[in-house]
Design a protein around this motif. Structure first.
Motif, PDB file in Angstrom:
ATOM      1  N   VAL B  81     -14.876  -0.922 -29.734  1.00 51.75           N
ATOM      2  CA  VAL B  81     -14.189  -1.747 -29.690  1.00 51.75           C
ATOM      3  C   VAL B  81     -14.794  -2.206 -28.113  1.00 51.75           C
ATOM      4  O   VAL B  81     -13.141  -1.367 -26.947  1.00 51.75           O
ATOM      5  N   ILE B  82     -14.683  -2.676 -27.826  1.00 50.42           N
ATOM      6  CA  ILE B  82     -15.031  -3.874 -26.375  1.00 50.42           C
ATOM      7  C   ILE B  82     -14.378  -4.867 -26.030  1.00 50.42           C
ATOM      8  O   ILE B  82     -14.674  -5.758 -26.647  1.00 50.42           O
ATOM      9  N   ILE B 161     -13.566 -11.732 -28.818  1.00 43.03           N
ATOM     10  CA  ILE B 161     -12.880  -9.906 -29.371  1.00 43.03           C
ATOM     11  C   ILE B 161     -11.703  -9.436 -27.967  1.00 43.03           C
ATOM     12  O   ILE B 161     -12.199  -9.841 -26.945  1.00 43.03           O
ATOM     13  N   THR B 162     -10.296  -9.480 -27.940  1.00 42.15           N
ATOM     14  CA  THR B 162      -9.771  -8.517 -27.139  1.00 42.15           C
ATOM     15  C   THR B 162      -8.870  -7.660 -28.164  1.00 42.15           C
ATOM     16  O   THR B 162      -8.707  -6.944 -29.444  1.00 42.15           O
ATOM     17  N   ALA B 163      -8.902  -6.593 -27.093  1.00 44.57           N
ATOM     18  CA  ALA B 163      -8.176  -5.270 -27.548  1.00 44.57           C
ATOM     19  C   ALA B 163      -7.286  -4.750 -26.441  1.00 44.57           C
ATOM     20  O   ALA B 163      -7.672  -4.962 -24.669  1.00 44.57           O
ATOM     21  N   MET B 177      -7.084  -6.722 -37.399  1.00 42.94           N
ATOM     22  CA  MET B 177      -7.053  -7.040 -36.639  1.00 42.94           C
ATOM     23  C   MET B 177      -6.053  -8.952 -36.733  1.00 42.94           C
ATOM     24  O   MET B 177      -6.167  -8.587 -38.452  1.00 42.94           O
ATOM     25  N   SER B 178      -5.183  -9.465 -35.858  1.00 48.25           N
ATOM     26  CA  SER B 178      -5.363 -10.871 -36.579  1.00 48.25           C
ATOM     27  C   SER B 178      -5.664 -11.687 -35.269  1.00 48.25           C
ATOM     28  O   SER B 178      -6.211 -11.593 -33.944  1.00 48.25           O
ATOM     29  N   ASP B 250      -6.390  -2.026 -33.669  1.00 47.82           N
ATOM     30  CA  ASP B 250      -6.272  -0.400 -34.015  1.00 47.82           C
ATOM     31  C   ASP B 250      -7.346  -0.368 -35.346  1.00 47.82           C
ATOM     32  O   ASP B 250      -7.590  -1.402 -35.698  1.00 47.82           O
ATOM     33  N   ILE B 251      -8.003   0.603 -34.265  1.00 44.79           N
ATOM     34  CA  ILE B 251      -9.328   1.175 -35.286  1.00 44.79           C
ATOM     35  C   ILE B 251      -8.648   2.396 -35.929  1.00 44.79           C
ATOM     36  O   ILE B 251      -8.044   3.183 -35.333  1.00 44.79           O
TER      37      ILE B 251
END
Lengths: 122, 251
Positions: B81-82, B161-163, B177-178, B250-251
């Motif tokens: 995930v980037i 996409i944010t992480a 994801m939310s 989370d993944i």
């Protein structure tokens, strides 16, 4: 060797047949994995209820005397909540089988489903 | 029966020889094919998994679902995930004037195969495939941009996409994801001006071919400009940009 009992050879043969059968079964299962994905999605993406809700809101708008602010609201809410570009217009009253009705043209497009209809509202 | 010329030892040696050469042939030719087939299967499974995640993201964005999680098997490669800010890729949208000109950063979910050269990326709601070391790329599942002919409205969806951290994983994975927030912008386009979109690829690789084919295709109907990576569309009255921030927890 010549005196060996060879009655059990069919077991080996059956084993071979079962193996070949399993091989073809595996091939078929492998092929069918992606079937159904697009179909199911297509059914889910048809916004039947959204269009019904929109039609009801437009009928309320016609009954309420076609206020421009309400029309803007309906268009803005459709875009915000349902991700759909909506436009509609109400024509002059016409006589439909003895009754007076407003012809209402509805256009709906959410990128997947494009929908146009002309409905007469009494 | 006369068995004077029959020798068990020679028979055994011949049979053993046939068996050994059989095993040898399978190891030489069969095993590489098996490994390749395994790698192909992994990539195909991952393509399907990415489309599932894409559908989950669509649920978050278009169907008012606040949270989604999917469990999937990542085999033969790594899923990463980037975050949008460190991804480097962006989509620039303008209404043809200098008054409105904005860069929308997009993050990505990327799967890289260990054994093969395939890279699958979920970026801005599109699932795309490319081969490492080659130029081309293809779109497996499209995002939902569209142009409405009747109202001359052009709708652009940005999925950001944010992480919190850089994440990567192999094996059994649960992608949680939310939807953080969403904004809608409605920008008028004056007659004579053209809506222009510029795509710049990020760190997961060059997907400009896939985006070009999508943007110039029938559903969006843009035209390529002289400048690389820029596309324009005329006959637009209103430009609508909906931006969604999806947080991968989370993944």
């Amino acid at each position: 060797m010549a005196c060996m009992n060879e009655d059990g050879q069919w077991i080996v043969l059956m084993g071979l047949l079962v193996a070949v059968g399993l091989f073809f079964l595996a091939l078929i299962i492998n092929q069918s994995a992606l079937v159904g994905q697009t179909t199911a999605e297509g059914v889910l993406e048809f916004p039947k209820n959204d269009i019904r809700d929109l039609r009801e809101a437009i009928f309320d708008y016609v009954d309420g005397g076609c206020q421009e602010a309400v029309q803007k609201d309906i268009i803005a809410i459709s875009l915000e909540r349902k991700n759909a570009v909506v436009s509609f217009s109400v024509g002059q009253r016409v006589s439909i089988s003895g009754q007076q009705a407003y012809p209402v043209e509805i256009h709906y497009n959410n990128g997947v489903t494009e929908y146009d209809e002309t409905v007469y509202h009494y | 029966m006369n068995e004077r010329a029959v020798s068990e030892a020679i028979g055994f040696i011949i049979i053993l020889g046939i068996v050994m050469s059989g095993i040898g042939l399978v190891t030489l030719y069969g095993y590489p094919v098996l490994v390749k087939e395994q790698s192909n299967t992994d990539v195909r499974n991952m393509e399907r998994a990415m489309i599932v995640i894409q559908n989950d993201m669509k649920s978050l964005c278009f169907k008012n679902v606040p949270y989604k999680e999917t469990t999937l098997q990542v085999s033969g490669g790594t899923l990463e995930v980037i975050n949008a800010t460190s991804y480097g890729g962006f989509i620039n949208v303008t209404n043809g004037t200098t008054q409105f000109q904005e860069n929308y950063t997009v993050g990505a979910l990327t799967y890289r195969s260990n054994r093969g050269t395939e890279v699958i990326t979920l970026e801005n709601g599109a699932v795309m495939l490319r081969q490492e070391g080659s130029d081309g790329s293809a779109m497996l599942a499209e995002p939902r941009w569209f142009y409405d002919e009747a109202t001359k409205t052009f709708v652009v969806y940005i999925m950001n996409i944010t992480a919190d951290a850089y994440m990567a994983k192999s094996g059994m994975t649960t992608v949680r994801m939310s939807l953080e927030n969403s904004t809608t912008q409605s920008i008028p386009v004056w007659p004579g001006n053209k809506v222009t979109v510029e795509y710049k690829s990020g760190s997961s690789g060059d997907y400009s071919t896939a985006w070009e084919n999508y943007l110039t295709g029938t559903s969006v109907g843009m035209e390529r400009t002289a400048i690389d990576g820029k596309y324009e569309r005329n006959d637009v009255d209103k430009l609508v940009i909906k931006e969604y921030r999806i947080k991968i927890l989370d993944i």
